[in-house]
Write a protein that holds these residues in place. Structure first.
Motif, PDB file in Angstrom:
ATOM      1  N   ALA A   1     -52.700   6.709 -14.551  1.00 25.87           N
ATOM      2  CA  ALA A   1     -53.190   7.596 -13.492  1.00 25.87           C
ATOM      3  C   ALA A   1     -52.268   8.802 -13.342  1.00 25.87           C
ATOM      4  CB  ALA A   1     -53.315   6.838 -12.174  1.00 25.87           C
ATOM      5  N   TYR A   2     -50.976   8.583 -13.469  1.00 30.53           N
ATOM      6  CA  TYR A   2     -50.004   9.681 -13.392  1.00 30.53           C
ATOM      7  C   TYR A   2     -50.213  10.656 -14.551  1.00 30.53           C
ATOM      8  CZ  TYR A   2     -45.357  11.693 -12.347  1.00 30.53           C
ATOM      9  OH  TYR A   2     -44.312  12.518 -12.012  1.00 30.53           O
ATOM     10  N   PHE A   3     -50.478  10.135 -15.737  1.00 24.23           N
ATOM     11  CA  PHE A   3     -50.798  10.958 -16.893  1.00 24.23           C
ATOM     12  C   PHE A   3     -52.049  11.799 -16.608  1.00 24.23           C
ATOM     13  CE2 PHE A   3     -53.707  10.952 -20.633  1.00 24.23           C
ATOM     14  CZ  PHE A   3     -53.075  11.925 -21.390  1.00 24.23           C
ATOM     15  N   ALA A   4     -53.075  11.179 -16.046  1.00 25.75           N
ATOM     16  CA  ALA A   4     -54.308  11.894 -15.726  1.00 25.75           C
ATOM     17  C   ALA A   4     -54.048  12.970 -14.675  1.00 25.75           C
ATOM     18  CB  ALA A   4     -55.372  10.915 -15.239  1.00 25.75           C
ATOM     19  N   TYR A   5     -53.174  12.685 -13.737  1.00 26.56           N
ATOM     20  CA  TYR A   5     -52.784  13.671 -12.724  1.00 26.56           C
ATOM     21  C   TYR A   5     -52.196  14.914 -13.391  1.00 26.56           C
ATOM     22  CZ  TYR A   5     -49.715  15.648  -9.088  1.00 26.56           C
ATOM     23  OH  TYR A   5     -49.040  16.478  -8.241  1.00 26.56           O
ATOM     24  N   PHE A   6     -51.333  14.725 -14.385  1.00 30.03           N
ATOM     25  CA  PHE A   6     -50.751  15.863 -15.096  1.00 30.03           C
ATOM     26  C   PHE A   6     -51.801  16.606 -15.916  1.00 30.03           C
ATOM     27  CE2 PHE A   6     -46.581  13.868 -14.280  1.00 30.03           C
ATOM     28  CZ  PHE A   6     -45.987  14.960 -13.680  1.00 30.03           C
ATOM     29  N   LEU A   7     -52.792  15.891 -16.443  1.00 24.71           N
ATOM     30  CA  LEU A   7     -53.884  16.569 -17.143  1.00 24.71           C
ATOM     31  C   LEU A   7     -54.672  17.454 -16.186  1.00 24.71           C
ATOM     32  CD1 LEU A   7     -55.542  14.021 -19.597  1.00 24.71           C
ATOM     33  CD2 LEU A   7     -54.180  16.028 -20.148  1.00 24.71           C
ATOM     34  N   VAL A   8     -54.945  16.944 -14.994  1.00 22.20           N
ATOM     35  CA  VAL A   8     -55.658  17.745 -13.995  1.00 22.20           C
ATOM     36  C   VAL A   8     -54.840  18.974 -13.637  1.00 22.20           C
ATOM     37  CG1 VAL A   8     -56.390  17.821 -11.578  1.00 22.20           C
ATOM     38  CG2 VAL A   8     -57.070  15.914 -12.997  1.00 22.20           C
TER      39      VAL A   8
END
Length: 141
Positions: free
Chosen positions: A58-65
């Motif tokens: 989820a943290y990785f996805a946050y950085f993608l966003v």
């Protein structure tokens, strides 16, 4: 006459939107049914995973966003008006993200080059067409 700055901005903007959409898919899978569903996007078919793995994804996805939103914002605000600074910042940001993608997902085989191709194409479109625009009219800072 073709407006290379605007076409480049569209390329960078599409890269941003693509990464924001991808992050939403990862987040919805991870937060919806658990970390294994999030990792299934990358071919994981094992058993349940500890909760921290879902948080990391989820943290990785946050950085993608975030990276997608920043690239989109720079495309709209700076690249659209043929800013050399915008071209440099967006090219640097996106290149850094793409290098990470290559090192951590493509080289180990979790993602194929074909699956990553749309992002590479949008980046190339933004960088090349934005570069052509800046070379044709270098007066913009």
């Amino acid at each position: 006459m073709m407006n290379y700055a605007k076409l480049g901005a569209i390329g960078f903007g599409l890269w941003g939107l693509l990464h924001m959409a991808g992050a939403i898919v990862i987040l919805s899978a991870t937060l919806g049914t658990g970390p294994a569903a999030g990792y299934a996007i990358y071919g994981y078919d094992g058993g349940p995973l500890p909760g921290a793995t879902g948080a990391v994804l989820a943290y990785f996805a946050y950085f993608l966003v975030l990276s997608g939103a920043v690239a989109l914002g720079i495309a709209v605000k700076l690249n659209w008006s043929n800013s050399q600074a915008g071209l440099a910042v967006n090219s640097g940001l996106i290149l850094a993200v793409e290098i990470g993608l290559i090192i951590f997902l493509i080289v180990p085989g979790y993602l194929s080059v074909f699956e990553a191709l749309p992002g590479f194409v949008f980046f190339a479109m933004g960088a090349i067409l934005g570069g052509v625009a800046c070379m044709r009219d270098p007066s913009h800072v």
